[in-house]
Write a protein that holds these residues in place. Sequence first.
Motif, mmCIF file in Angstrom:
data_model
loop_
_atom_site.group_PDB
_atom_site.id
_atom_site.type_symbol
_atom_site.label_atom_id
_atom_site.label_comp_id
_atom_site.label_asym_id
_atom_site.label_seq_id
_atom_site.Cartn_x
_atom_site.Cartn_y
_atom_site.Cartn_z
ATOM 1 N N ARG A 1 0.837 -1.212 0.000
ATOM 2 C CA ARG A 1 0.000 0.000 0.000
ATOM 3 C C ARG A 1 0.867 1.255 0.000
ATOM 4 N NH1 ARG A 1 -3.591 -2.957 3.711
ATOM 5 N NH2 ARG A 1 -2.111 -2.315 5.262
ATOM 6 N N HIS A 2 1.945 1.226 0.798
ATOM 7 C CA HIS A 2 2.846 2.373 0.865
ATOM 8 C C HIS A 2 3.515 2.595 -0.499
ATOM 9 C CE1 HIS A 2 5.412 5.301 2.784
ATOM 10 N NE2 HIS A 2 6.492 4.686 2.290
ATOM 11 N N LEU A 3 3.955 1.520 -1.137
ATOM 12 C CA LEU A 3 4.579 1.644 -2.458
ATOM 13 C C LEU A 3 3.585 2.147 -3.496
ATOM 14 C CD1 LEU A 3 6.829 -1.515 -2.600
ATOM 15 C CD2 LEU A 3 7.565 0.859 -2.511
ATOM 16 N N GLU A 4 2.348 1.724 -3.407
ATOM 17 C CA GLU A 4 1.332 2.225 -4.334
ATOM 18 C C GLU A 4 1.142 3.722 -4.170
ATOM 19 O OE1 GLU A 4 -2.171 -0.062 -3.634
ATOM 20 O OE2 GLU A 4 -1.409 -1.824 -4.697
ATOM 21 N N LEU A 5 1.160 4.193 -2.919
ATOM 22 C CA LEU A 5 1.045 5.634 -2.683
ATOM 23 C C LEU A 5 2.251 6.376 -3.251
ATOM 24 C CD1 LEU A 5 -0.380 5.846 0.937
ATOM 25 C CD2 LEU A 5 -1.416 6.741 -1.131
ATOM 26 N N LEU A 6 3.441 5.811 -3.067
ATOM 27 C CA LEU A 6 4.638 6.460 -3.597
ATOM 28 C C LEU A 6 4.614 6.512 -5.120
ATOM 29 C CD1 LEU A 6 7.422 5.000 -1.287
ATOM 30 C CD2 LEU A 6 6.534 7.326 -1.311
#
Length: 118
Positions: A81-86
């Motif tokens: 999820r964090h990588l998708e936001l980045l």
Amino acid sequence: MLTIADTLLVAGALGAGFYCYVLSRRLRRFTDLEKGVGGAVAVLSAQVDDLTKTLTQAQTTAKSSVDRLDDVSARAEAAARHLELLVASLHDLPDPSVSKQAENPFFVRRTPNAGSAQ
């Protein structure tokens, strides 16, 4: 005639007694704890106990592995999820090649003999 009947009766009783004696010896060997079925039952009982202990240990190990796998899976999902936001935030940045063209607003035409003296 009575003597023959008594003799046959005694012979039958002796035969039955001998049969019971042989049968008791066989049963004694059969239920012997070292060599007979009794020994086999004792060995199987010990093996069942060992198998029960091993199964309990395997279940405990499997449960701890599942718990660790759940934790790692949850961490991986959070990281995804964090990588998708980045990655989504990178789409908002301007393209670096476009920004370089914007720095030099003048168009310079190069001649085919740019390296030779004019």
